[in-house]
Design a protein around this motif. Structure first.
Motif, PDB file in Angstrom:
ATOM      1  N   VAL A 183     -24.603 -18.822 -19.414  1.00  0.00           N
ATOM      2  CA  VAL A 183     -23.620 -19.345 -18.461  1.00  0.00           C
ATOM      3  C   VAL A 183     -24.121 -20.664 -17.883  1.00  0.00           C
ATOM      4  N   ALA A 184     -25.394 -20.720 -17.511  1.00  0.00           N
ATOM      5  CA  ALA A 184     -25.970 -21.954 -16.968  1.00  0.00           C
ATOM      6  C   ALA A 184     -25.941 -23.069 -18.008  1.00  0.00           C
ATOM      7  N   ASP A 185     -26.278 -22.733 -19.246  1.00  0.00           N
ATOM      8  CA  ASP A 185     -26.237 -23.730 -20.323  1.00  0.00           C
ATOM      9  C   ASP A 185     -24.823 -24.266 -20.498  1.00  0.00           C
ATOM     10  N   GLU A 186     -23.842 -23.384 -20.400  1.00  0.00           N
ATOM     11  CA  GLU A 186     -22.444 -23.782 -20.594  1.00  0.00           C
ATOM     12  C   GLU A 186     -21.987 -24.717 -19.475  1.00  0.00           C
ATOM     13  N   LEU A 187     -22.408 -24.444 -18.262  1.00  0.00           N
ATOM     14  CA  LEU A 187     -22.078 -25.336 -17.151  1.00  0.00           C
ATOM     15  C   LEU A 187     -22.581 -26.746 -17.433  1.00  0.00           C
ATOM     16  N   GLU A 188     -23.796 -26.843 -17.932  1.00  0.00           N
ATOM     17  CA  GLU A 188     -24.379 -28.157 -18.188  1.00  0.00           C
ATOM     18  C   GLU A 188     -23.710 -28.860 -19.366  1.00  0.00           C
ATOM     19  N   ARG A 189     -23.346 -28.114 -20.394  1.00  0.00           N
ATOM     20  CA  ARG A 189     -22.642 -28.722 -21.526  1.00  0.00           C
ATOM     21  C   ARG A 189     -21.291 -29.285 -21.089  1.00  0.00           C
ATOM     22  N   LEU A 190     -20.569 -28.518 -20.303  1.00  0.00           N
ATOM     23  CA  LEU A 190     -19.270 -28.987 -19.811  1.00  0.00           C
ATOM     24  C   LEU A 190     -19.450 -30.176 -18.876  1.00  0.00           C
ATOM     25  N   GLY A 191     -20.546 -30.189 -18.134  1.00  0.00           N
ATOM     26  CA  GLY A 191     -20.836 -31.328 -17.274  1.00  0.00           C
ATOM     27  C   GLY A 191     -21.005 -32.605 -18.066  1.00  0.00           C
ATOM     28  N   GLU A 192     -21.668 -32.508 -19.212  1.00  0.00           N
ATOM     29  CA  GLU A 192     -21.844 -33.673 -20.073  1.00  0.00           C
ATOM     30  C   GLU A 192     -20.515 -34.131 -20.668  1.00  0.00           C
ATOM     31  N   LEU A 193     -19.689 -33.189 -21.063  1.00  0.00           N
ATOM     32  CA  LEU A 193     -18.405 -33.526 -21.682  1.00  0.00           C
ATOM     33  C   LEU A 193     -17.433 -34.173 -20.698  1.00  0.00           C
ATOM     34  N   GLN A 202     -18.419 -35.742 -17.702  1.00  0.00           N
ATOM     35  CA  GLN A 202     -19.089 -36.707 -16.827  1.00  0.00           C
ATOM     36  C   GLN A 202     -19.284 -36.153 -15.413  1.00  0.00           C
ATOM     37  N   HIS A 203     -19.563 -34.864 -15.320  1.00  0.00           N
ATOM     38  CA  HIS A 203     -19.887 -34.223 -14.044  1.00  0.00           C
ATOM     39  C   HIS A 203     -21.298 -33.633 -14.121  1.00  0.00           C
ATOM     40  N   GLN A 204     -22.225 -34.415 -14.662  1.00  0.00           N
ATOM     41  CA  GLN A 204     -23.563 -33.886 -14.929  1.00  0.00           C
ATOM     42  C   GLN A 204     -24.287 -33.419 -13.674  1.00  0.00           C
ATOM     43  N   ALA A 205     -24.208 -34.190 -12.597  1.00  0.00           N
ATOM     44  CA  ALA A 205     -24.978 -33.855 -11.398  1.00  0.00           C
ATOM     45  C   ALA A 205     -24.531 -32.527 -10.797  1.00  0.00           C
ATOM     46  N   GLN A 206     -23.227 -32.363 -10.612  1.00  0.00           N
ATOM     47  CA  GLN A 206     -22.734 -31.116 -10.017  1.00  0.00           C
ATOM     48  C   GLN A 206     -22.935 -29.948 -10.976  1.00  0.00           C
ATOM     49  N   ALA A 207     -22.800 -30.202 -12.274  1.00  0.00           N
ATOM     50  CA  ALA A 207     -23.010 -29.137 -13.261  1.00  0.00           C
ATOM     51  C   ALA A 207     -24.464 -28.682 -13.253  1.00  0.00           C
ATOM     52  N   HIS A 208     -25.378 -29.632 -13.174  1.00  0.00           N
ATOM     53  CA  HIS A 208     -26.800 -29.271 -13.151  1.00  0.00           C
ATOM     54  C   HIS A 208     -27.131 -28.472 -11.892  1.00  0.00           C
ATOM     55  N   ALA A 209     -26.571 -28.879 -10.767  1.00  0.00           N
ATOM     56  CA  ALA A 209     -26.818 -28.151  -9.512  1.00  0.00           C
ATOM     57  C   ALA A 209     -26.274 -26.729  -9.589  1.00  0.00           C
ATOM     58  N   ALA A 210     -25.059 -26.581 -10.129  1.00  0.00           N
ATOM     59  CA  ALA A 210     -24.463 -25.247 -10.265  1.00  0.00           C
ATOM     60  C   ALA A 210     -25.273 -24.382 -11.220  1.00  0.00           C
ATOM     61  N   ALA A 211     -25.755 -24.986 -12.298  1.00  0.00           N
ATOM     62  CA  ALA A 211     -26.549 -24.242 -13.278  1.00  0.00           C
ATOM     63  C   ALA A 211     -27.877 -23.786 -12.676  1.00  0.00           C
ATOM     64  N   GLN A 212     -28.517 -24.668 -11.930  1.00  0.00           N
ATOM     65  CA  GLN A 212     -29.801 -24.305 -11.315  1.00  0.00           C
ATOM     66  C   GLN A 212     -29.631 -23.205 -10.289  1.00  0.00           C
ATOM     67  N   GLN A 213     -28.571 -23.284  -9.503  1.00  0.00           N
ATOM     68  CA  GLN A 213     -28.311 -22.228  -8.518  1.00  0.00           C
ATOM     69  C   GLN A 213     -28.082 -20.892  -9.216  1.00  0.00           C
ATOM     70  N   TYR A 214     -27.303 -20.917 -10.277  1.00  0.00           N
ATOM     71  CA  TYR A 214     -27.025 -19.689 -11.027  1.00  0.00           C
ATOM     72  C   TYR A 214     -28.322 -19.102 -11.595  1.00  0.00           C
ATOM     73  N   ARG A 215     -29.161 -19.948 -12.206  1.00  0.00           N
ATOM     74  CA  ARG A 215     -30.419 -19.460 -12.785  1.00  0.00           C
ATOM     75  C   ARG A 215     -31.308 -18.817 -11.718  1.00  0.00           C
ATOM     76  N   GLN A 216     -31.385 -19.455 -10.570  1.00  0.00           N
ATOM     77  CA  GLN A 216     -32.224 -18.923  -9.496  1.00  0.00           C
ATOM     78  C   GLN A 216     -31.696 -17.580  -8.991  1.00  0.00           C
ATOM     79  N   GLN A 217     -30.381 -17.485  -8.834  1.00  0.00           N
ATOM     80  CA  GLN A 217     -29.792 -16.233  -8.345  1.00  0.00           C
ATOM     81  C   GLN A 217     -29.973 -15.110  -9.362  1.00  0.00           C
ATOM     82  N   LEU A 218     -29.791 -15.416 -10.633  1.00  0.00           N
ATOM     83  CA  LEU A 218     -29.958 -14.405 -11.666  1.00  0.00           C
ATOM     84  C   LEU A 218     -31.406 -13.932 -11.733  1.00  0.00           C
TER      85      LEU A 218
END
Length: 278
Positions: free
Chosen positions: A121-131, A133-149
């Motif tokens: 799920v975190a990887d998917e957030l980051e891929r969609l962020g690249e597609l 152009q929302h890389q910063a928010q996608a990376h933040a959401a992915a990191q939060q998800y990884r930490q919570q999991l």
């Protein structure tokens, strides 16, 4: 130190022109063909760029206002083409293959979203962020998800396993097993799935088999369109029924590969903790 003012002003002018060009670039037009894809796009800040979605895309609240262009049974390609999307986020396992192939043949940019594990799920957030152009928010959401999991996995690692039956569907009676998405969630909460050894990820089972497996907890979900549930009170021989350990949870939190899976895991683990108490 002397400053070359001409060079300085040229640098500033170049930066301003570059920034203006970026700001002037029109936003993407995105169509998402699965509820989980809609959620992921909103999670990375790309929700305002969505111009259409499919049936059952209902989170967040804004998603309910999106035009619908079909569902699991098929996509209305004429409506999709009329929207002139820059990007189509399709569901590899949930959209018809012929629809996906047709969109690709027509030259549409199609991204297949198919997170199969909790970590993906975190990887998917980051891929969609690249597609998008929302890389910063996608990376933040992915990191939060990884930490919570990671925190949930750590907090539940040493808890006593609880025998559970997960009622995926009632007619026919179906459950989860193998490497299925829900099985991964059960594992985090130390839920010992009584059908984990089934031959398929989503096996059909009988009431008699549930009785034989003697689960301590029965988990069912509130899901739109699901058939009328089973009256488990007719089976008091099952420990879960005898002890009134029948838990109803939100299907969207447990069955969609999105950041909200964290909420589903928390709710499930908390419910099982109540069962573990003497």
């Amino acid at each position: 130190m002397r400053i070359n003012l001409k060079a300085y002003y040229l640098l500033i002018a170049g930066w301003w022109l570059s920034a203006s060009a970026v700001a002037a670039e029109p936003p993407l037009r995105i169509v998402a063909l699965a509820p989980h894809a809609v959620e992921l796009l909103y999670a990375i800040g790309a929700g305002d760029e969505l111009v259409a979605a499919t049936e059952h895309a209902d989170y967040p609240e804004q998603a309910k206002q999106l035009p619908r262009i079909g569902g699991y049974a098929g996509i209305q390609l004429d409506k999709l083409l009329a929207l002139k999307p820059d990007l189509v986020v399709a569901w590899q396992d949930g959209n018809r293959q012929q629809d996906i192939e047709r969109m690709q043949q027509l030259g549409l940019k199609v991204y297949l979203s198919y997170p199969q594990t909790l970590a993906q799920v975190a990887d998917e957030l980051e891929r969609l962020g690249e597609l998008t152009q929302h890389q910063a928010q996608a990376h933040a959401a992915a990191q939060q998800y990884r930490q919570q999991l990671a925190a949930l996995e750590h907090d539940n690692a040493d808890k006593r396993p609880v025998k559970v039956f997960y009622q995926l569907w009632s007619n026919p009676l179906m459950t989860v097993a193998g490497d299925s998405w829900v099985q991964q969630i059960l594992a985090v909460c130390k839920a010992d799935n009584v059908f984990s050894d089934a031959a398929s990820d989503y096996p059909q089972v009988s009431l008699e088999n549930v009785l034989l497996r003697q689960p301590e907890v029965i988990i069912n979900t509130t899901e739109k369109g699901a058939p009328e549930g089973i009256d488990w009170q007719q089976w008091p021989e099952i420990p879960a029924v005898k002890q009134q350990h029948i838990i109803t949870l939100n299907a969207d939190l447990l069955q969609r590969p999105t950041p909200r899976a964290i909420d589903g895991i928390q709710q499930l683990c908390s419910a099982l903790d109540n069962v573990r108490q003497p």
